[in-house]
Design a protein around this motif. Structure first.
Motif, PDB file in Angstrom:
ATOM      1  N   ARG A  61      10.705  -0.361   4.472  1.00  0.00           N
ATOM      2  CA  ARG A  61      10.597  -1.200   3.716  1.00  0.00           C
ATOM      3  C   ARG A  61      12.206  -2.343   4.602  1.00  0.00           C
ATOM      4  N   ASP A  62      13.215  -1.328   4.363  1.00  0.00           N
ATOM      5  CA  ASP A  62      14.698  -1.639   5.169  1.00  0.00           C
ATOM      6  C   ASP A  62      14.245  -2.801   6.744  1.00  0.00           C
ATOM      7  N   ARG A  63      13.518  -2.139   6.973  1.00  0.00           N
ATOM      8  CA  ARG A  63      12.928  -2.885   8.490  1.00  0.00           C
ATOM      9  C   ARG A  63      12.171  -4.322   8.115  1.00  0.00           C
ATOM     10  N   ALA A  64      11.538  -4.398   7.533  1.00  0.00           N
ATOM     11  CA  ALA A  64      10.829  -5.344   7.140  1.00  0.00           C
ATOM     12  C   ALA A  64      11.961  -6.285   6.447  1.00  0.00           C
ATOM     13  N   MET A  65      12.677  -5.682   5.351  1.00  0.00           N
ATOM     14  CA  MET A  65      13.603  -7.034   4.930  1.00  0.00           C
ATOM     15  C   MET A  65      14.415  -7.221   5.930  1.00  0.00           C
ATOM     16  N   LYS A  66      14.638  -6.044   6.993  1.00  0.00           N
ATOM     17  CA  LYS A  66      15.823  -7.295   7.840  1.00  0.00           C
ATOM     18  C   LYS A  66      14.642  -8.469   8.352  1.00  0.00           C
ATOM     19  N   VAL A  67      13.625  -7.996   8.715  1.00  0.00           N
ATOM     20  CA  VAL A  67      13.413  -8.982   9.367  1.00  0.00           C
ATOM     21  C   VAL A  67      12.916 -10.267   8.708  1.00  0.00           C
ATOM     22  N   PHE A  68      12.804 -10.321   6.856  1.00  0.00           N
ATOM     23  CA  PHE A  68      11.930 -11.598   6.467  1.00  0.00           C
ATOM     24  C   PHE A  68      13.691 -12.187   6.023  1.00  0.00           C
ATOM     25  N   TRP A 105       0.728  -0.896  -0.082  1.00  0.00           N
ATOM     26  CA  TRP A 105       0.379  -0.054   0.877  1.00  0.00           C
ATOM     27  C   TRP A 105       0.937   1.402   0.833  1.00  0.00           C
ATOM     28  N   LEU A 106       2.245   1.144   1.044  1.00  0.00           N
ATOM     29  CA  LEU A 106       2.642   2.438   0.393  1.00  0.00           C
ATOM     30  C   LEU A 106       3.814   2.574  -0.510  1.00  0.00           C
ATOM     31  N   PHE A 107       4.018   1.637  -1.390  1.00  0.00           N
ATOM     32  CA  PHE A 107       3.948   1.319  -2.907  1.00  0.00           C
ATOM     33  C   PHE A 107       3.140   2.477  -3.894  1.00  0.00           C
ATOM     34  N   GLN A 108       2.468   1.334  -3.009  1.00  0.00           N
ATOM     35  CA  GLN A 108       1.394   1.907  -4.219  1.00  0.00           C
ATOM     36  C   GLN A 108       0.372   3.322  -4.123  1.00  0.00           C
ATOM     37  N   ARG A 109       0.782   4.034  -2.788  1.00  0.00           N
ATOM     38  CA  ARG A 109       0.251   6.215  -2.876  1.00  0.00           C
ATOM     39  C   ARG A 109       1.835   5.924  -3.108  1.00  0.00           C
ATOM     40  N   PHE A 110       2.777   5.951  -3.903  1.00  0.00           N
ATOM     41  CA  PHE A 110       3.795   6.563  -3.910  1.00  0.00           C
ATOM     42  C   PHE A 110       3.938   7.273  -5.239  1.00  0.00           C
ATOM     43  N   VAL A 111       3.289   8.589  -4.981  1.00  0.00           N
ATOM     44  CA  VAL A 111       3.538   8.874  -6.517  1.00  0.00           C
ATOM     45  C   VAL A 111       4.601   9.741  -6.886  1.00  0.00           C
ATOM     46  N   PRO A 112       4.733  10.146  -8.244  1.00  0.00           N
ATOM     47  CA  PRO A 112       5.951  10.779  -8.736  1.00  0.00           C
ATOM     48  C   PRO A 112       5.982  12.142  -8.286  1.00  0.00           C
ATOM     49  N   GLU A 113       5.420  12.231  -7.789  1.00  0.00           N
ATOM     50  CA  GLU A 113       5.741  13.795  -6.681  1.00  0.00           C
ATOM     51  C   GLU A 113       6.559  13.312  -5.881  1.00  0.00           C
ATOM     52  N   ASP A 114       6.200  12.682  -5.017  1.00  0.00           N
ATOM     53  CA  ASP A 114       6.821  12.183  -3.626  1.00  0.00           C
ATOM     54  C   ASP A 114       8.127  11.997  -3.726  1.00  0.00           C
ATOM     55  N   ALA A 115       9.104  11.741  -5.210  1.00  0.00           N
ATOM     56  CA  ALA A 115      10.716  11.333  -5.447  1.00  0.00           C
ATOM     57  C   ALA A 115      11.089  12.756  -4.940  1.00  0.00           C
ATOM     58  N   ASN A 116      10.695  13.903  -5.184  1.00  0.00           N
ATOM     59  CA  ASN A 116      11.638  14.997  -5.006  1.00  0.00           C
ATOM     60  C   ASN A 116      11.201  15.349  -2.823  1.00  0.00           C
ATOM     61  N   ASP A 117      10.425  14.403  -2.594  1.00  0.00           N
ATOM     62  CA  ASP A 117      10.285  15.068  -1.285  1.00  0.00           C
ATOM     63  C   ASP A 117      11.767  13.791  -0.908  1.00  0.00           C
ATOM     64  N   GLU A 118      12.474  13.981  -0.170  1.00  0.00           N
ATOM     65  CA  GLU A 118      13.327  13.402   1.193  1.00  0.00           C
ATOM     66  C   GLU A 118      12.757  12.965   1.885  1.00  0.00           C
ATOM     67  N   ALA A 119      11.465  13.492   2.602  1.00  0.00           N
ATOM     68  CA  ALA A 119      10.663  12.758   4.060  1.00  0.00           C
ATOM     69  C   ALA A 119      10.717  11.845   3.757  1.00  0.00           C
ATOM     70  N   LYS A 120       9.492  11.681   2.784  1.00  0.00           N
ATOM     71  CA  LYS A 120       8.871  10.553   2.090  1.00  0.00           C
ATOM     72  C   LYS A 120       9.156   9.319   1.799  1.00  0.00           C
ATOM     73  N   VAL A 121      10.545   9.885   0.632  1.00  0.00           N
ATOM     74  CA  VAL A 121      10.851   8.663   0.612  1.00  0.00           C
ATOM     75  C   VAL A 121      12.228   7.657   1.632  1.00  0.00           C
ATOM     76  N   GLU A 122      12.936   8.736   2.014  1.00  0.00           N
ATOM     77  CA  GLU A 122      13.079   8.227   3.569  1.00  0.00           C
ATOM     78  C   GLU A 122      12.494   7.260   4.700  1.00  0.00           C
ATOM     79  N   ALA A 123      10.662   7.864   4.230  1.00  0.00           N
ATOM     80  CA  ALA A 123      10.203   7.345   5.348  1.00  0.00           C
ATOM     81  C   ALA A 123       9.967   6.159   4.893  1.00  0.00           C
ATOM     82  N   LEU A 124      10.004   6.008   3.186  1.00  0.00           N
ATOM     83  CA  LEU A 124       9.767   4.570   2.996  1.00  0.00           C
ATOM     84  C   LEU A 124      10.559   3.815   2.659  1.00  0.00           C
ATOM     85  N   VAL A 125      11.661   4.290   2.509  1.00  0.00           N
ATOM     86  CA  VAL A 125      12.557   3.026   2.620  1.00  0.00           C
ATOM     87  C   VAL A 125      13.519   2.602   4.435  1.00  0.00           C
ATOM     88  N   GLU A 126      13.416   3.210   5.137  1.00  0.00           N
ATOM     89  CA  GLU A 126      12.895   3.133   6.055  1.00  0.00           C
ATOM     90  C   GLU A 126      12.456   2.027   6.768  1.00  0.00           C
TER      91      GLU A 126
END
Length: 1326
Positions: free
Chosen positions: A842-849, A819-840
């Motif tokens: 995702r990385d937390r989930a990936m680490k556990v997986f 759902w985070l992946f789907q809600r991310f729109v092209p304009e959000d790529a310029n917002d570092e805070a949103k990118v960092e929140a998504l990466v954070e």
């Protein structure tokens, strides 16, 4: 070649001065009156040409030209002849001896010289007129011998033409009853060579389409018309003709029915049967007339007091006698056919003849029961039921179904019925033909109405009743009549018990009127019968003893099984039992209080109530679509009551929650019932929040999604959805009670509660975006995201009771990422805070997986590791570099090689575990003494899910293509579902090898997968062919070649790459066989050596059967090299080269290589040079070889001996340019060649350069040596211009050769390219 052309050619002088011998063309003589259709048309064309009138005498002597000759002569002659004869009247041409007689033409290879036969070919003709005309001509021929002969000749000729024969019969032969057998023998001899396999009776030709129907009508009309005259009843004593007609016709048919020729035997038998059927109808009328006249005689006898009365009695007696004689005559004719034809042809080897006999027997029994309802005839139905042909069995049962509709037949055939019933039941239960089973069930239903089956073992009726749940729809519909009879018996029994009830039992039903009571008792009887039938399916086979009573335990039936059985019952019985269509009455019945069923006979017990609930739901689903509004109105009232009444029963609620999907929910707004709609929301939400059964929760979320899809009440939906999500997360926080997740000590009840909450979250988040609610921290509360992640981390501890809880939590985490992946729109790529929140996140989930899936010493349960593997790979697929989604571009993930290999190992381990479990299941099923273990559908689904995710990762580029070898290696091993998933990898291999020019990878993947699959086959000790490896080879072959329409080759791998693949394949099998031979020699046990020898034979047979499927792109030169390499490799294994059993695959592969080389033009030319040159040619070739490459000798220095050249390492003179002008790349290649020139002697293809040649000796023909042929090809063929695969030229050239394949075999030739030719790293010319 025509005769004229042959004569002209003979007249020409032959080259060389020798005379040509004129050959005489063989022309078979045609029978008199027989000519082909094309021949006739040519004769008509010739007669229409007046220019041929003058030469008619000559043309009569010569045979008529066929249409094929005229085509060879060309169309100009036809045009010239037409122009020449324009405007002139065609002249008549004298008849040729070979031409057909006047008035005789052919149709579909048949003469139409019989007017009676011609009449049958006309679909619109009035046959009654034709029959009456012939009967009239025959009747008027009494006393006229010639007229009688002509009439009888027409009838006999009609019979012969109906058989499809061209033979003629004389008029005298037709009347000679004693000579009929000789005439039939003559007809057989004349027709033996010209008889067609297709004759009018079985022909599907358009012209013969009305034949069979008209033949049946003709024979019926003939007998009917004759019955209106004395001709039918004439005997040899009373006839006015030379012989009685019917006995004469029967004599011809009976003699023909014994013929060895199938057209004669089948047609004559068929006509005899049909004549007897028509005689049955006449005999039935005569019998009725005889009975009436007998009654009249008895009446007159009572009044015979006067002379006039005595006279009337004598007249009545005379009429009775005449009718009796007619009946006796008819029965004699019928008995003659039965004795001479039927009893023999019903045993005929031809199934069609047996079928016709059994079919007509049913007609006889029905049409003239007085004679044929007798044991001696009815026993033939038993033979028909056991006939090996399904059509014969089907016609037998069909005939029986029409007979049992008559009470007179049932009463007179009770003994035969008792004998037939067990066989009919067996046919209904186990016959391989569905039509036979359906018809057998119809007969059984009719027999059951007579009460005969009730007297037999009730187990047989139970077995038939089970077919109401059969998987075949036609069987379910056919059983309806039989099941309806069982139901009616139970209804009558219950109604009798109710009417006989007294006291309190009668008083308890006082408030129910008689009509409703009858309906309740009918529903009760149906429920009792359905549940009892369902229970017999689930009962253990060992539990047959009635003494077991209630102590016996039936298998637990799942909800899905009950729902499917209920649906099958509704489909089967809705037509046979009208009560099944009254689902409104059923829902009223189900809403009654059935808790007092022990005291009230009309109420249902728990099991019956549950089954009938599913029957009700299935009936609603089967309701017509056009009744949607009425259905919705009924369910608006009934659904809330059903939810309330059955809320504690998960099985019933699972079906009830599917009812909103069958309603038109917009009607709640139209009827202003918003409050009822909100109440429905509350009831469904309550079930979703309180129930824990996974199947019920799935049904509840489906119902919720159905309500959300109702846009007419979207405001109500939004408010209720918010309430639902808040209640769900509140229940999660309440379960924690403020404690830290990592420190929780959970009881079994808490684990079950939390497991249900996580399941609800995952189900809800599959369809709705819960990101805001999951990350809500208002009021200082913990975010749902954090709580769920901590539950996932508990999987590392490895509590077995919590494994489902952790699996559901991982699903929630992954769904949240999507759902985070789907809600991310092209304009959000310029917002570092949103990118960092998504990466954070995702990385937390990936680490556990990753920690759960790939940690070697993890304590996580196996199912948890599998779910982590799936989520881990799916996350990489989401954020793949090839994805065009904004989130993937902003936060790309690329997997490291080490991680890829670890994932490949994990997948291989999962496959091995699944295979081990599968082998245990198969072993337990084959061993009767071992307790049977089965793989659950859930385990199978999880494995296939894991496989599909792994395949998807390869297809999307997350994993390298080389990892495709792991799933491909097990193709054909785990069933069609696994194969359908893995088959998608072939598209990847095709793209990689043909379009992306990465043939090395394709070779590696294909070779590794095939070798792994074949190794599994060898270790299994199966004596059959390697079916899985063969299937894999066929699949991989589609990655080597792309076919177009009509098997045209559009694109393919380079032949050199396929050549490298086969080198590796040959080396592999050589190693395996060599190891087996060594083990066989080292082992002293005779049994072990026998097993090893058998395995070696299987290896040789199976492997070459596999690789032969992948020889498509190989060229002739490479085929010769492969053959030479294969011979050397096999000779080094130590296995004896034999041609017997064990080497079939090797010989087939060798033969295919030779075949490929034989079709190559360059190979043919080179082989001619080698054969014609003999030893002189070999010496010349070697001399050119030694002088072609002086460079190595200069580098070696003076006095250094020149190395012995090898056929596979010889350097070739370039086709363009000189040896002194070399590019740097060519020089590097020359150095490579020189490095390989000093290999030890004795290698494959060594040339005897120093051999002496006796120039004075007479050259003798020698067999072609493959090494010499390859040597000659290397020297003389210009490979720079050769086009091996230029099918790919439009795509920029064919792929190069495989470096990996070259490393596997040192015998691969190094070719010198032409100047300016493109080459890859390996130096092979493209």
């Amino acid at each position: 070649m025509s005769r004229e052309v042959m004569e002209d050619a003979a007249a020409e002088p032959r080259r060389g001065g020798r005379s040509r011998k004129a050959t005489q063309r063989f022309e078979p003589q045609q029978a008199k009156g027989v000519a082909g259709k094309k021949r006739r048309l040519d004769d008509e064309d010739a007669r229409s040409d007046p220019s041929e009138e003058e030469d008619s005498d000559d043309s009569d002597a010569a045979p008529a030209a066929s249409s094929r000759k005229k085509k060879a002569a060309g169309g100009s002659q036809k045009k010239a002849a037409a122009a020449k004869g324009k405007g002139k009247k065609p002249a008549k041409r004298a008849a040729s001896p070979d031409a057909p007689a006047e008035g005789v033409v052919e149709l579909d290879g048949l003469k139409d010289d019989s007017s009676l036969f011609n009449a049958l070919l006309n679909a619109d003709i009035a046959l009654s007129t034709v029959v009456e005309g012939w009967v009239e001509s025959y009747q008027s021929s009494a006393g006229d011998e010639e007229g009688e002969k002509e009439a009888v000749h027409q009838l006999v000729l009609f019979v012969i033409r109906c058989c499809g024969l061209m033979a003629d019969v004389d008029e005298d032969e037709t009347m000679d009853m004693d000579g009929i057998a000789d005439a039939v023998e003559r007809i057989e001899e004349e027709s033996a060579k010209s008889t067609a396999a297709i004759y009018p009776l079985i022909s599907k030709s358009k012209n013969l389409k009305p034949f069979k129907t008209n033949l049946n009508l003709f024979l019926s009309l003939l007998v009917k018309t004759l019955s209106q005259t004395p001709l039918l009843y004439h005997t040899s004593d009373t006839t006015t003709h030379s012989a009685p007609l019917l006995p004469l016709l029967q004599s011809w048919l009976h003699n023909l029915s014994t013929s060895a020729l199938r057209p004669l035997r089948h047609t004559a038998t068929y006509m005899s049967m049909k004549l007897t059927s028509a005689l049955c109808d006449v005999a039935s009328d005569v019998s009725k007339d005889l009975s009436m006249k007998q009654r009249q005689r008895e009446a007159e006898a009572k009044k015979a007091g006067t002379a006039a009365g005595q006279k009337r009695v004598k007249e009545a007696e005379k009429k009775v006698k005449e009718a009796h004689e007619m009946k006796v005559t008819l029965e004699g004719l019928m008995q003659e056919t039965v004795d001479v034809v039927f009893v023999h042809r019903v045993r005929d080897s031809d199934a069609a003849i047996r079928t016709d006999c059994l079919k007509e027997l049913g007609v006889w029994v029905k049409g003239y029961a007085e004679k044929f309802v007798d044991r001696q005839y009815l026993n033939y139905f038993s033979r028909g039921c056991n006939d090996p042909d399904s059509h014969a069995r089907s016609e037998t049962v069909k005939a029986l179904s029409t007979l049992y509709t008559r009470d007179s037949f049932v009463n007179n055939a009770r003994t035969v019925t008792l004998r037939l019933a067990p066989r009919l039941i067996e046919m209904a239960l186990r016959d391989i033909d569905i039509t036979v089973r359906v018809r057998a069930l119809d007969v059984i239903a009719q027999i059951d109405k007579t009460g005969i089956l009730q007297d037999e073992d009730s187990n047989e009726r139970e077995q038939i009743a089970r077919l109401v749940f059969d998987h075949e729809p036609r069987i379910r519909k056919a059983i309806g009549g039989f099941f309806s009879g069982l139901w009616e018996e139970r209804v009558e029994k219950l109604q009798g018990e109710w009417k006989g009830a007294v006291g309190n039992k009668k008083k308890r039903g006082k408030g129910i009127n008689e009509e409703d009571m009858d309906k309740y008792l009918s529903w009760k009887a149906l429920a009792d019968l359905l549940v009892e039938t369902s229970r017999t399916i689930d009962q253990p086979e060992a539990e047959e003893d009635e003494e077991a009573g209630e102590s016996s335990t039936a298998k637990t039936v799942s909800v899905n099984t009950l729902m499917s059985r209920a649906a099958a019952a509704v489909e089967s019985l809705s037509t046979a039992i009208s009560l099944m269509q009254d689902w409104e009455g059923l829902v009223d019945y189900l809403l009654l209080d059935h808790s007092t069923h022990e005291d009230d006979a009309w109420l249902l017990d728990e099991e019956e109530e549950g089954f009938m609930m599913h029957v009700f739901i299935a009936s609603v689903r089967a309701d017509p679509e056009d009744n949607e509004e009425e259905r919705t109105k009924t369910l608006m009232t009934a659904l809330p009551r059903l939810l309330t009444k059955n809320q504690s029963d998960a099985g019933r609620m699972t079906g009830i929650l599917g009812l909103p999907g069958l309603m038109k929910l917009e009607m709640y707004l139209d009827m202003r019932k918003s409050t009822a709609y909100d109440s429905l929301w509350d009831d469904i939400s309550k079930q979703f929040l309180t129930q824990t059964d996974p199947l019920l929760l799935t049904s509840a979320i489906t119902a919720i999604n159905t309500l959300i899809a109702n846009t007419s009440l979207s405001t109500n939906n939004a408010a209720k959805l918010i309430e639902l999500t808040e209640a769900l997360f509140n229940s999660l926080r309440d379960a924690l009670d403020g404690e830290d997740v990592s420190d929780l000590q959970l009881s079994d009840e808490q684990v079950a509660s939390l497991e249900a909450i996580m399941l609800r979250l995952s189900l809800l988040e599959r369809s709705k975006d819960l990101v805001d609610v999951m990350e809500d921290t208002e009021g200082g509360q913990s975010a749902g995201w954090d709580i769920v992640c901590e539950f996932v981390q508990r999987g590392e501890v490895g509590y077995k009771e919590e494994r489902k809880l952790v699996e559901y939590a991982m699903q929630v985490v992954f769904l949240h990422l999507t759902w985070l992946f789907q809600r991310f729109v092209p304009e959000d790529a310029n917002d570092e805070a949103k990118v960092e929140a998504l990466v954070e996140k995702r990385d937390r989930a990936m680490k556990v997986f990753k920690g759960l899936a790939l940690t070697d010493r993890s304590n996580a349960a196996e199912s948890v590791r599998r779910q982590a593997f799936v989520c881990y790979l799916n996350t990489y697929v989401l954020f793949s570099p090839k994805s065009s989604a904004p989130a993937a571009k902003a936060a790309t993930l690329k997997m490291e090689d080490e991680t890829q290999h670890r994932l490949g190992g994990s997948f291989q381990a999962a496959v091995e575990r699944y295979a081990s479990d599968l082998e245990e299941v198969q072993a337990s099923q084959s061993d009767e003494n071992t307790e049977t273990t089965t793989q659950t559908p859930e385990q199978t689904f999880e494995f296939f899910q894991l496989t599909s995710v792994f395949v998807a990762a390869i297809r999307t580029g997350v994993l390298e293509v080389e990892h495709a070898k792991e799933p491909l290696a097990h193709y054909g091993r785990f069933g069609s579902t696994y194969d359908a998933i893995v088959k998608k990898l072939v598209d990847v291999l095709r793209d990689e090898g043909i379009y992306n020019r990465e043939a090395d990878t394709v070779q590696h993947v294909a070779g590794s997968a095939l070798q792994a699959s074949f190794s599994t086959y060898l270790e299994s000790d199966v004596n059959s062919d390697p079916t899985a490896t063969l299937a894999l080879a066929k699949l991989i072959s589609s990655a080597f070649i792309i076919h177009g329409t009509h098997f045209t080759v559009l694109k393919q791998l380079s032949p050199s790459d396929v050549y490298d693949f086969h080198l590796g394949a040959i080396d592999y099998i050589a190693r395996r066989v060599s190891n087996l031979v060594k083990q066989e020699k080292a082992n002293k046990s005779k049994d072990v050596r026998t097993r090893l020898a058998a395995k070696r034979a299987r290896a040789l047979v199976g492997w070459f059967k596999v690789v032969i499927l992948l020889l498509g792109p190989i060229g002739g030169r490479d085929a010769l090299k492969l053959k030479s390499h294969m011979e050397e490799a096999m000779s080094g294994t130590g296995a004896p080269l034999l041609s017997g059993r064990g080497w079939e695959g090797y010989r087939a592969y060798e033969k295919r290589l030779v075949s490929i080389a034989g079709k190559d033009k360059e190979v043919k030319e080179a082989s001619k040079k080698v054969v014609n040159g003999g030893r002189k040619g070999k010496a010349a070739v070697r001399e050119r070889t030694e002088t072609a490459s002086p460079a190595p000798e200069e580098e070696e220095g003076e006095g250094s001996p020149s190395p012995t050249p090898k056929s596979r390492g010889l350097k070739r003179t370039p086709s363009t340019g000189s040896a002194k002008q070399k590019s740097p790349e060519q020089e590097v290649d020359d150095e490579d060649e020189e490095a390989g020139a000093g290999e030890p002697e004795g290698g494959e293809g060594d040339a005897d350069v120093n051999g002496d040649v006796d120039m004075d000796a007479e050259p003798k023909p020698e067999p072609v040596d493959i090494n010499d042929l390859i040597l000659d090809l290397d020297q003389d063929m210009d490979f720079a211009g050769a086009d091996f695969t230029d099918l790919n030229s439009s795509q920029g050239g064919a792929p190069g050769s495989s470096q990996r394949g070259r490393e596997r075999s040192e015998s691969v030739p190094v070719e010198r390219p032409a100047a300016g030719a493109k080459r890859r790293k390996t130096g092979r010319v493209i």
